[in-house]
Design an enzyme around this catalytic site. Structure first.
Site, mmCIF file in Angstrom:
data_model
loop_
_atom_site.group_PDB
_atom_site.id
_atom_site.type_symbol
_atom_site.label_atom_id
_atom_site.label_comp_id
_atom_site.label_asym_id
_atom_site.label_seq_id
_atom_site.Cartn_x
_atom_site.Cartn_y
_atom_site.Cartn_z
ATOM 1 C CG ASN A 1 -13.583 0.462 -20.524
ATOM 2 O OD1 ASN A 1 -12.567 0.117 -21.135
ATOM 3 N ND2 ASN A 1 -13.903 -0.039 -19.342
ATOM 4 N N PRO A 2 -11.935 2.217 -23.318
ATOM 5 C CG PRO A 2 -9.611 2.294 -23.032
ATOM 6 C CD PRO A 2 -10.896 2.617 -22.360
ATOM 7 C CE1 TYR B 1 -4.315 -1.173 -0.363
ATOM 8 C CE2 TYR B 1 -3.283 -3.054 0.710
ATOM 9 C CZ TYR B 1 -4.326 -2.511 -0.029
ATOM 10 O OH TYR B 1 -5.363 -3.308 -0.441
ATOM 11 C CB ALA C 1 -10.825 8.448 -18.644
ATOM 12 C CB CYS D 1 -10.917 1.321 18.460
ATOM 13 S SG CYS D 1 -9.765 2.646 18.005
ATOM 14 N N GLY E 1 -14.116 3.693 -16.920
ATOM 15 C CA GLY E 1 -12.903 2.986 -16.525
ATOM 16 C C GLY E 1 -13.095 1.874 -15.515
ATOM 17 C CB THR E 2 -15.436 0.212 -13.640
ATOM 18 O OG1 THR E 2 -15.602 -1.032 -12.936
ATOM 19 C CG2 THR E 2 -16.761 0.696 -14.172
ATOM 20 C CB SER E 3 -13.372 -4.620 -15.687
ATOM 21 O OG SER E 3 -13.293 -4.933 -14.310
ATOM 22 C CG HIS F 1 -13.878 -0.563 -3.581
ATOM 23 N ND1 HIS F 1 -13.513 -1.075 -4.811
ATOM 24 C CD2 HIS F 1 -15.103 -1.084 -3.321
ATOM 25 C CE1 HIS F 1 -14.481 -1.869 -5.271
ATOM 26 N NE2 HIS F 1 -15.453 -1.885 -4.393
#
Ligand code: OAD
Length: 254
Positions: free
Chosen positions: A218-219, A70, A236, A132, A192-194, A121
Site C-alpha cells: 500500500n503506498p 452500478y 500494487a 427470491c 490495497g485496502t484501508s 462483498h
C-alpha cells in the site's frame, strides 16, 4: 527501509511459505482506472453518498439511481480490465498454494487467472433477485444505460446488483473460507485496502495478531502498517510483479 529492501524481505518470506492468503481491496484495481472508496478527492465516497447508493433502503427508494451508478461502475471495470497487480497475484500460484479473499466486486482477480477467489462483498457482474435471490451472471461489457431495469425470470421481482451493501451480511461461505485459511496459511499478503470496513478489516487484524508472516502492499500507511512484518510502500502494479520476479529469482517454483 526502502520499498526495494522490503520486496527483498517479502520475497524471502514467500519463498519460505507454502500457503498464502491474499486479502485485497480497491487499491489493487486502482491502476485499472477503477476509483477506490476513501481516498480524498478521487475516492468514490468523496463524490457520492453511500447512503444514496449502497444500502437496501436506497435501492427501495430509487432503484433507477442505484442501477445507473452500478452500470457506470461496470463500464469502468469493463474498460479497465486486469492490471499487472492482478496478474502477479495469479502468478504466485506457480510458487505456493494461494487463496484470495477480496473486498473487490469487479471480478478482475478471477479474470486474471486466480483459481480460488472468495468475494467478500459479492460480484458486480451478478444480478440477484431482491425477493427470491435467484442469480444471473452478466457478460463483462460496457453497460447500456438505456436498457430496461432487470426483473427476475423466476418470480418477477426486481433484480439488484449482487454486491453487499451497508447493513447487509457478507456471504457466509466467503467469510468462512477466509477465516479457515487464516488458520492454515503461513503468509498473508494484504493489498490495497484501508482496513476500515468490517468484518474484512478484522481478517487483517487477526492476521497481524496471529503467527503468519504479514506483508502489506500500500503506498500509504494504514492502521496495521507499523505492526506487519513488511510494509511495501509502493503501488500494487509495481510491487507485486517485483515480488514475483524476486520469487522466480529465488527459484522457489514448485
Ligand atoms: P479504500 O478506498 O477504503 O482503500 C483503498 C486503499 O488502497 C487505500 O489504503 C490506498 O492507500 C490504497 N491504494 C491506492 N492506490 C493503490 C495502488 N495503486 N496500489 C495499492 N494500494 C493502493 O478501499 P477498501 O479498503 O477496498 O464496500 O474499501 C473497503 C470497502 O469499502 C469496499 O469494498 C466498499 C467500500 O465501502 C462496500 O461497498 C460494502
Amino acid at each position: 527501509m526502502t520499498a526495494t529492501s522490503m520486496i527483498e524481505a517479502a520475497g524471502r518470506a514467500l519463498a519460505d511459505s507454502r500457503r498464502l492468503l491474499v486479502l485485497s481491496g480497491a487499491g489493487l484495481s486502482a491502476e485499472s482506472g477503477i476509483p477506490t472508496f476513501r481516498e480524498a478527492q478521487t475516492g468514490l465516497w468523496a463524490k457520492f453518498s453511500p447512503q444514496d447508493l449502497a444500502t437496501p433502503e436506497a435501492f427501495a427508494a430509487n432503484p433507477e439511481r442505484v442501477w445507473a451508478w452500478y452500470r457506470w461502475r461496470r463500464s469502468l471495470i469493463a474498460r479497465g480490465g486486469v492490471n499487472p497487480g492482478h496478474r502477479a497475484i495469479a502468478a504466485l500460484e506457480r510458487h505456493l498454494d494461494v487463496v484470495i479473499a477480496t473486498q473487490n466486486v469487479d471480478g478482475l482477480q478471477s479474470a486474471a487467472g486466480s483459481h480460488d477467489v472468495s468475494e467478500l462483498h459479492g460480484n458486480i457482474w451478478i444480478d440477484r433477485c431482491s425477493a427470491c435471490d435467484a442469480e444471473h451472471r452478466q457478460p463483462v461489457a460496457e453497460a447500456d444505460d438505456d436498457a430496461e431495469l432487470p426483473y427476475c425470470d423466476a418470480c418477477g421481482a426486481r433484480m439488484r446488483p449482487g454486491v453487499v451493501w451497508f447493513g447487509e451480511m457478507l456471504p457466509v461461505n466467503a467469510l468462512e473460507r477466509a477465516q479457515a485459511e487464516l488458520e492454515r496459511c503461513d503468509c498473508v499478503l494484504v493489498v490495497g485496502t484501508s482496513n476500515q470496513v468490517y468484518p474484512a478489516a478484522a481478517l487483517v487484524e487477526m492476521a497481524v495478531a496471529g503467527p503468519a508472516t504479514v506483508i502489506e502492499v500500500n503506498p500509504q500507511a494504514t492502521s496495521v502498517s507499523a505492526a506487519v512484518d513488511a510494509h511495501i510502500a509502493e503501488t500494487a502494479s509495481k510491487a507485486l510483479p517485483a515480488l514475483v520476479d524476486r520469487l522466480d529469482g529465488l527459484g522457489a517454483a514448485r
